[in-house]
Scaffold this motif. Structure first.
Motif, short mmCIF file in Angstrom:
data_model
loop_
_atom_site.label_atom_id
_atom_site.label_comp_id
_atom_site.label_asym_id
_atom_site.label_seq_id
_atom_site.Cartn_x
_atom_site.Cartn_y
_atom_site.Cartn_z
N ILE A 112 11.03 -20.41 36.41
CA ILE A 112 10.56 -21.63 36.56
C ILE A 112 11.51 -22.53 35.43
O ILE A 112 11.68 -22.52 34.60
N LYS A 113 11.38 -23.95 36.25
CA LYS A 113 12.29 -24.74 35.81
C LYS A 113 11.66 -25.59 34.51
O LYS A 113 12.28 -25.89 33.55
N ASP A 114 10.45 -26.10 34.91
CA ASP A 114 9.76 -26.92 33.79
C ASP A 114 8.33 -26.09 33.61
O ASP A 114 7.53 -26.60 34.44
N PRO A 115 8.22 -25.47 32.54
CA PRO A 115 6.87 -24.77 32.09
C PRO A 115 5.88 -25.69 31.47
O PRO A 115 4.55 -25.25 31.10
N VAL A 116 6.28 -26.69 31.09
CA VAL A 116 5.35 -27.78 30.32
C VAL A 116 4.30 -28.28 31.24
O VAL A 116 4.70 -28.97 32.28
N TYR A 117 3.07 -28.27 30.77
CA TYR A 117 2.09 -29.03 31.92
C TYR A 117 1.10 -29.76 30.92
O TYR A 117 0.68 -29.46 29.64
N VAL A 172 3.28 -20.55 31.95
CA VAL A 172 3.49 -19.32 32.03
C VAL A 172 2.60 -18.48 31.32
O VAL A 172 2.15 -18.57 30.14
N ASN A 173 1.80 -17.55 32.16
CA ASN A 173 0.88 -16.49 31.44
C ASN A 173 1.57 -15.68 30.38
O ASN A 173 2.48 -15.03 30.53
N PRO A 174 0.75 -15.70 29.22
CA PRO A 174 1.37 -14.87 28.14
C PRO A 174 1.34 -13.45 28.28
O PRO A 174 1.96 -12.72 27.72
N LEU A 175 0.55 -12.83 29.20
CA LEU A 175 0.54 -11.49 29.47
C LEU A 175 1.22 -11.06 30.67
O LEU A 175 1.80 -9.92 30.64
N THR A 176 1.33 -11.74 31.84
CA THR A 176 1.97 -11.31 33.01
C THR A 176 3.21 -12.07 33.16
O THR A 176 3.98 -11.62 33.98
N PHE A 177 3.53 -13.48 32.39
CA PHE A 177 4.62 -14.12 32.44
C PHE A 177 4.88 -14.72 33.99
O PHE A 177 5.82 -15.10 34.42
N LYS A 178 3.78 -14.82 34.63
CA LYS A 178 3.86 -15.51 36.04
C LYS A 178 3.41 -17.07 35.76
O LYS A 178 2.44 -17.24 35.02
N ALA A 179 3.85 -17.87 36.46
CA ALA A 179 3.62 -19.44 36.25
C ALA A 179 2.44 -19.52 37.46
O ALA A 179 2.35 -19.24 38.55
N VAL A 180 1.66 -20.49 36.82
CA VAL A 180 0.55 -20.99 37.45
C VAL A 180 1.19 -22.42 38.27
O VAL A 180 1.84 -23.16 37.80
N SER A 181 0.86 -22.43 39.66
CA SER A 181 1.10 -23.56 40.51
C SER A 181 0.23 -24.74 40.09
O SER A 181 -0.92 -24.50 40.24
N VAL A 182 0.68 -25.96 40.06
CA VAL A 182 0.04 -27.21 39.86
C VAL A 182 0.16 -28.07 40.88
O VAL A 182 -0.07 -29.31 40.86
N HIS A 183 0.52 -27.49 42.19
CA HIS A 183 0.63 -28.19 43.32
C HIS A 183 -0.81 -29.16 43.60
O HIS A 183 -1.76 -28.30 43.63
N GLY A 184 -0.79 -30.31 43.80
CA GLY A 184 -1.84 -31.25 44.11
C GLY A 184 -2.82 -31.21 43.05
O GLY A 184 -4.09 -31.53 43.01
#
Length: 652
Positions: A112-117, A172-184
């Motif tokens: 993930i390039k930009d994890p800041v939301y 980034v999820n602190p448990l799974t380290f997967k990133a949530v998509s914020v498209h739309g």
């Protein structure tokens, strides 16, 4: 309520440290600060390292600061803290380590390039939700975006016209380290806002989702498009009116009326744009609106102005597109009623065109004066090279005398070493002295030229109206306001951007705040605040209403485009009487634009004139009686002098 999603950095390097520092620690310029005659003021550094250092300093200022700032910790482990009046809530270990924790988790996902939301929930001006309602809204929005378990920090800002909360979350999820998509996310957040309005009974706002007559949340019918990002950026950062806003102001209403009445033709559509100094042209498969007098100006898509302004929608109704039949020369002479001026400012919309142009020219002159100051500024010369050279020459001469006067080589070498030691000692002493001199120059504000903001503040203190206008323009751009601790209901409303320099009033002292608010104090109490478009009056009846009378007199320095008194009946009556008295006796008139209050002023002027006429009649009558009495006394004295005395002679 509404949602604001600030644009992200193009390089994908948004910083948790900088965002957390901004939203939770309002350590930037405070609009409540008074401007002093001191060129040393400067903004605090915004680099990541400096922001992180200040975050740590805030947590370590006192031994028991953490306990004093900790507001609450709930069952979920979410902490609520208060730092310098900014209330924040987070689900991290501590406020101090918030940025570091989020940064550490985000590094576990290197794809993930930009994890800041970052998003902002904003309420309408007349709404004042509680802290609990605001934080519940932030958590609800995160949950609906699929980030209920993610690290976040939410901070409430109440120093603007609209109460709002900044939410900084880690994608980034602190448990799974997967990133949530914020498209739309903008559209999804609009729907979330309608849900929150329904849940907490907030006022309903506009957006891409609305509530229908059955109180159901449905997608809104297609309406006007948002302003182009370039136009919004120009208006926010430069306080300049964009071509988009100009076209909306001068053309959208007429275009919409033609579409509603089904009376649109190409000639009528062209006429609307031509009157505003704009031209509608075909470009490829669509249409553009361009500035008729400035070909270099970036044109505007016609569909941005109105969704119906597309060839696919218009041509079936009004026929094939035809260009304007009026050439440019004819337009300039006959049909142009207005023209776009890119130097005019957003803050003075609604003011007379002449005053807008004059204000823009004054602000441009202010910038030119600053550039002249920068070019003329000369860095203080400490003559560093010459001073080092003098020391070197001094000890070189000593070595020469030793070489010429000492024959013993061993003694000569020993003396050389002593001189070299003294030379290094003198050089070190000069370095320490130069460091102290540079520090003194920094303290005095002479080591570097003043920044534009500091220079403008100093010019405003010296009475520059353009500088005061610039300070208020910055506050307007930032959407922040210096809220006075105790509000007042006694206000004189003036025209947009009705700026005046600092005025001198007998018995009053004045100080200037960093948002351009001029605060006038009398007998140790703040009495009047001039914000440009309004004058706030505090303690209006102190000392025979001197505060009210002084505030009314300040109106004569405004443009006169708008003037209205807002307060109880006694305040309005006092102000109206002061205007009437002023307009009768002074050459520079005060304008009151409210119809009822203007009528009251005219009545009061008539009453004053009647009273003066009555007083003049009685004064003339008294003068006549006085003169008659003098004449009678003189005649009686003369008659007495002519009477004979008892000895048969006349009185002397």
């Amino acid at each position: 309520m509404n949602i604001i999603i600030p644009p992200k950095r193009r390089d994908g390097r948004s910083s948790f440290v900088q965002l957390v520092g901004y939203v939770s620690v309002r350590d930037d310029i405070s609009l409540k600060d008074e401007i002093k005659v001191d060129p040393r003021f400067k903004r605090l550094a915004r680099s990541r390292g400096k922001v992180f250092e200040r975050l740590v300093e805030y947590m370590n200022r006192t031994e028991n600061l953490a306990e004093s700032q900790l507001v609450s910790v709930d069952a979920r482990g979410e902490s609520r803290v208060s730092v310098d009046g900014v209330v924040s809530q987070h689900n991290l270990l501590s406020f101090e380590s918030a940025a570091s924790e989020m940064s550490g988790v985000s590094k576990q996902n290197d794809r993930i390039k930009d994890p800041v939301y970052h998003f902002i929930l904003s309420w309408q001006e007349d709404e004042n939700p509680t802290d609990d309602q605001i934080f519940k809204s932030a958590r609800y929005a995160l949950r609906r975006m699929g980030m209920q378990l993610h690290q976040y920090m939410a901070s409430i800002h109440r120093d603007t016209d609209n109460v709002h909360v900044h939410v900084v979350a880690n994608r980034v999820n602190p448990l799974t380290f997967k990133a949530v998509s914020v498209h739309g996310d903008a559209d999804r957040m609009q729907k979330i806002c309608r849900e929150l309005e329904q849940k907490f009974n907030f006022k309903v706002d506009n957006g891409s989702w609305v509530r229908n007559e059955n109180n159901e949340i449905v997608r809104a019918k297609r309406g006007y498009k948002k302003a182009p990002r370039g136009a919004a950026t120009l208006e926010h950062f430069a306080d300049r009116e964009s071509l988009y806003t100009y076209a909306v102001t001068h053309c959208r209403k007429d275009i919409n009326a033609m579409f509603r009445d089904k009376s649109a033709t190409w000639d009528r559509i062209h006429a609307v744009f031509n009157r505003a100094g704009l031209a509608l042209e075909r470009r490829g498969e669509g249409m553009i609106v361009r500035d008729l007098f400035n070909p270099q100006q970036m044109p505007l898509k016609a569909s941005r102005l109105h969704t119906g302004m597309t060839l696919s929608r218009l041509q079936p109704k009004v026929g094939t597109f035809t260009p304007s039949r009026i050439n440019d020369a004819d337009l300039r002479d006959k049909h142009v009623h207005a023209a776009y001026n890119e130097t005019l400012h957003m803050r003075d919309q609604g003011a007379r065109q002449e005053r807008r142009i004059a204000r823009a020219e004054a602000r441009q002159k202010l910038k030119e004066d600053y550039q002249a100051y920068r070019k003329a500024w000369v860095k203080p010369d400490l003559f560093v090279a010459a001073r080092f050279r003098d020391i070197a020459e001094h000890f070189r001469a000593q070595k020469g005398r030793i070489r010429d006067g000492e024959a013993d080589p061993h003694m000569r070498k020993l003396m050389y070493n002593v001189v070299e030691f003294e030379r290094e000692k003198a050089m070190a002493g000069l370095r320490i002295q130069l460091k102290a001199e540079r520090e003194n120059l920094r303290e005095e504000g002479k080591f570097r030229p003043m920044s534009y903001r500091v220079w403008t503040e100093q010019k405003a203190l010296k009475g520059s109206q353009a500088a005061v206008s610039q300070l208020r323009g910055w506050a307007y751009r930032e959407g922040r306001r210096n809220r006075y601790p105790s509000g007042t209901e006694y206000v004189i409303h003036c025209a947009p951007a009705d700026d005046t320099p600092l005025l001198k009033a007998d018995g009053f002292t004045v100080r200037l705040h960093r948002d351009g608010a001029a605060v006038y104090s009398r007998q140790g109490r703040d009495s009047i605040i001039d914000r440009g478009d309004s004058i706030e009056v505090y303690h209006p009846y102190d000392g025979h209403a001197v505060n009210t009378l002084t505030a009314v007199n300040m109106m004569q320095w405004k443009s006169g485009e708008h003037g209205k008194f807002d307060g109880n009946g006694l305040f309005v009556a006092t102000a109206v009487g002061a205007v009437a008295e002023h307009n009768l006796n002074q050459e520079r008139k005060i304008s009151v634009t409210d119809a009822y209050q203007r009528g009251d002023v005219e009545k009061e002027i008539g009453n004053i004139q009647s009273r003066k006429a009555s007083n003049a009649y009685y004064e003339d009558l008294a003068q006549m009686r006085y003169e008659q009495r003098l004449r009678d006394e003189n005649r009686y004295r003369e008659e007495e002098e002519l009477k004979p005395n008892n000895r048969g002679t006349f009185k002397p």
